[in-house]
Design a protein around this motif. Structure first.
Motif, PDB file in Angstrom:
ATOM      1  N   ILE A 141       3.189 -21.659  -5.148  1.00  0.00           N
ATOM      2  CA  ILE A 141       2.158 -22.425  -5.841  1.00  0.00           C
ATOM      3  C   ILE A 141       2.544 -22.471  -7.316  1.00  0.00           C
ATOM      4  CG2 ILE A 141       0.366 -21.742  -4.192  1.00  0.00           C
ATOM      5  CD1 ILE A 141      -0.679 -19.787  -6.318  1.00  0.00           C
ATOM      6  N   GLU A 142       1.815 -23.217  -8.121  1.00  0.00           N
ATOM      7  CA  GLU A 142       2.139 -23.306  -9.541  1.00  0.00           C
ATOM      8  C   GLU A 142       2.001 -21.932 -10.197  1.00  0.00           C
ATOM      9  OE1 GLU A 142       0.756 -25.686 -13.625  1.00  0.00           O
ATOM     10  OE2 GLU A 142      -0.194 -26.136 -11.688  1.00  0.00           O
TER      11      GLU A 142
ATOM     12  N   ASN B 248       8.191 -16.985  -9.921  1.00  0.00           N
ATOM     13  CA  ASN B 248       7.637 -16.856 -11.273  1.00  0.00           C
ATOM     14  C   ASN B 248       8.057 -17.988 -12.199  1.00  0.00           C
ATOM     15  OD1 ASN B 248      10.294 -16.169 -11.630  1.00  0.00           O
ATOM     16  ND2 ASN B 248       9.907 -14.155 -12.545  1.00  0.00           N
ATOM     17  N   GLY B 249       8.806 -18.977 -11.667  1.00  0.00           N
ATOM     18  CA  GLY B 249       9.125 -20.187 -12.418  1.00  0.00           C
ATOM     19  C   GLY B 249      10.158 -20.024 -13.508  1.00  0.00           C
ATOM     20  N   ASP B 250      11.008 -18.984 -13.453  1.00  0.00           N
ATOM     21  CA  ASP B 250      12.016 -18.803 -14.502  1.00  0.00           C
ATOM     22  C   ASP B 250      13.372 -19.376 -14.131  1.00  0.00           C
ATOM     23  OD1 ASP B 250      12.909 -17.039 -12.601  1.00  0.00           O
ATOM     24  OD2 ASP B 250      12.864 -15.258 -13.895  1.00  0.00           O
ATOM     25  N   GLY B 251      13.476 -20.020 -12.967  1.00  0.00           N
ATOM     26  CA  GLY B 251      14.730 -20.634 -12.553  1.00  0.00           C
ATOM     27  C   GLY B 251      15.675 -19.715 -11.817  1.00  0.00           C
TER      28      GLY B 251
ATOM     29  N   ARG C  19       1.382 -17.756  -2.553  1.00  0.00           N
ATOM     30  CA  ARG C  19       0.297 -17.371  -1.666  1.00  0.00           C
ATOM     31  C   ARG C  19       0.857 -16.542  -0.524  1.00  0.00           C
ATOM     32  NH1 ARG C  19      -1.994 -22.741  -2.392  1.00  0.00           N
ATOM     33  NH2 ARG C  19      -0.676 -23.409  -0.651  1.00  0.00           N
ATOM     34  N   ALA C  20       0.093 -15.557  -0.101  1.00  0.00           N
ATOM     35  CA  ALA C  20       0.485 -14.711   1.035  1.00  0.00           C
ATOM     36  C   ALA C  20      -0.744 -14.432   1.869  1.00  0.00           C
ATOM     37  CB  ALA C  20       1.088 -13.403   0.534  1.00  0.00           C
TER      38      ALA C  20
ATOM     39  N   ARG D 102      -0.417 -15.034  -9.307  1.00  0.00           N
ATOM     40  CA  ARG D 102       0.270 -15.776 -10.366  1.00  0.00           C
ATOM     41  C   ARG D 102       0.947 -14.813 -11.331  1.00  0.00           C
ATOM     42  NH1 ARG D 102      -3.903 -19.772  -9.732  1.00  0.00           N
ATOM     43  NH2 ARG D 102      -2.929 -21.781  -9.212  1.00  0.00           N
ATOM     44  N   TRP D 103       2.051 -15.291 -11.919  1.00  0.00           N
ATOM     45  CA  TRP D 103       2.847 -14.508 -12.863  1.00  0.00           C
ATOM     46  C   TRP D 103       2.207 -14.578 -14.250  1.00  0.00           C
ATOM     47  CZ3 TRP D 103       6.423 -10.983 -12.524  1.00  0.00           C
ATOM     48  CH2 TRP D 103       7.273 -10.705 -13.587  1.00  0.00           C
TER      49      TRP D 103
END
Length: 346
Positions: A305-306, A247-250, A310-311, A327-328
Motif C-alpha cells: 500500500i502507499e 518502505n518506498g526507498d527503492g 497490509r498483512a 506504514r513506514w
C-alpha cells in the motif's frame, strides 16, 4: 565310599541321556556371544510384494536374544522336508566365527516357524508359534525401537561449507547479476515422516546467515540472520524469498518467517542495501515477528500500500481473518489505527 562310587558310575549315563535328548542340533546358542545376525530375503514369488527388505543386519540385543531363545527351544521335525523358507540367516560371533541357517516364518500370526542348518538342510526344527510371532513382529515391523534408535544414532551427514536452503536471483529486483542465499552455517539436517503435522518432513536447524554473492559464488556481503531471532532457526523445506519495496526507498525488502502455530508463521522484515549490506526493518509492537496466516511458511509477499503494506492473520479469539495495515514512519513500520479489516465473508 560306595555311594560315591555309584554316583561316579551314574553321571556318565545321565550325561549321555541329556545330550541325546537335546531338541536341536545347534547346541546352546548364547546370545551374549553373538555380535550380529544377518538376514537375506529369499525370493518367493507369492510373497514378493510383501518382502520386508532384501537384506538387513540386526545388532540390537532384543532381536539377538529373541532369535537365540527361538533356536534353543526349537524341536526337531521327523523325516525329510520339502519347504520354502523366507530367509537365509547368518550368525556372526564376536570372534568373527559365523554359522549359516535357513529360516521360514511366513506372515501368518499364530503359526509356527521353520529353522534349518544350512549344512544339514534336510533336517528341520520347529520354532514355536509364540517365538515365531515375536520374530515376525521384529522383522516385518522394521525391527525393535532399540534397533531403529541405534541406526539413527549411527547415521550422519557430513558437508563441506555452508548448506544453501534458499537461493534467490537478485537480477529481477536490482538489475545486478547477484544472488541472495540463505545458508546453514552450523547445525543439523534431519527427517521425520512419522507424524502428520506441519513440522513433519525435512528440517535444517541451527545457525543461519544471509549472503549476497556474485555469479561465481564469491561473497559480496553477509548478514548474521540467527542473531535477529530469539529461538534457533529451523526450515522444513527449500523455498524462494519473495521481494517487494514496502518502505518506498527503492531497495528490495523481503520477509523471513518461522513456524508460529497451525494458523501461521512469525515473519521479520529485511532490506538489501546498494552496498550489499542487509538490515532488519523494525515493526513496532512485533519484536518477535509479525504473525501472518499464509500457505508460504518461510517467506511471504505482502500486499503493498502507499508507504507500507497490509498483512492478514487468523484471530482465534474472533474466529475469523483480520487484515491490518502498516506504514513506514522513517524508522519503523507501525500499525495504522482504524485500518484493521474484518475479512469474514470476503
Amino acid at each position: 565310599m560306595e555311594p560315591i562310587r555309584r554316583l561316579l558310575l551314574i553321571l556318565p549315563v545321565l550325561l549321555v541321556v541329556l545330550l541325546s535328548g537335546c531338541q536341536n542340533a545347534f547346541g546352546y546358542i548364547n546370545s551374549r556371544w553373538i555380535s550380529e545376525i544377518d538376514l537375506t530375503y529369499n525370493s518367493i514369488e507369492s510373497q514378493a510384494e510383501t518382502a520386508p527388505f532384501e537384506s538387513r543386519i540386526f545388532k540390537d540385543g532384543e532381536f539377538i536374544k529373541t532369535m537365540a531363545s527361538a533356536m534353543n527351544t526349537s524341536k526337531r521335525i521327523a523325516g525329510e522336508l520339502d519347504y520354502d523358507a523366507d530367509f537365509s540367516m547368518k550368525l556372526v560371533y564376536g570372534d568373527g566365527y559365523t554359522e549359516d541357517f535357513i529360516l521360514g516364518l511366513g506372515q501368518e500370526e499364530g503359526s509356527s516357524g521353520l529353522l534349518l542348518s544350512a549344512e544339514r538342510n534336510g533336517t528341520g526344527y520347529k520354532v514355536s508359534a509364540k517365538n515365531a510371532d515375536k520374530l515376525r513382529k521384529l522383522i516385518f515391523s522394521g525391527g525393535s525401537p532399540a534397533a531403529a534408535k541405534s541406526e539413527a544414532e549411527e547415521a550422519s551427514v557430513v558437508t563441506q561449507g555452508p548448506v544453501t536452503v534458499s537461493r534467490n536471483d537478485l537480477y529481477p529486483v536490482t538489475g545486478n547479476k547477484e544472488f541472495l542465499n540463505l545458508q546453514l552455517l552450523k547445525g543439523s539436517y534431519s527427517e521425520d515422516w512419522s507424524i502428520a503435522s506441519p513440522l513433519a518432513g525435512r528440517s535444517w536447524s541451527g545457525q543461519f546467515r544471509l549472503a549476497i554473492t556474485d555469479e561465481q559464488g564469491a561473497a559480496l556481503g553477509t548478514f548474521a540472520l540467527s542473531r535477529h531471532f530469539t529461538e534457533e532457526l529451523s526450515f522444513g523445506d527449500l523455498f524462494q524469498i519473495q521481494f517487494a519495496d514496502y518502505n518506498g526507498d527503492g531497495n528490495p525488502d523481503f520477509t523471513v518467517g518461522q513456524y508460529g502455530s497451525s494458523n501461521g508463521s512469525l515473519f521479520k522484515l529485511f532490506t538489501v542495501k546498494p552496498d550489499h549490506s542487509i538490515q532488519e526493518l523494525q515493526i513496532k509492537g512485533a519484536a518477535s515477528g509479525l504473525f501472518i496466516s499464509s500457505p508460504d511458511r518461510y517467506s511471504v509477499k505482502l500486499d503493498v500500500i502507499e508507504g507500507g503494506f497490509r498483512a492478514d492473520h487468523y484471530d482465534n479469539a474472533l474466529g475469523r481473518q483480520v487484515e491490518t495495515s502498516y506504514r513506514w514512519d522513517g524508522a519503523a513500520f507501525q500499525e495504522v489505527a482504524g485500518e484493521s479489516t474484518d475479512k469474514r465473508g470476503m
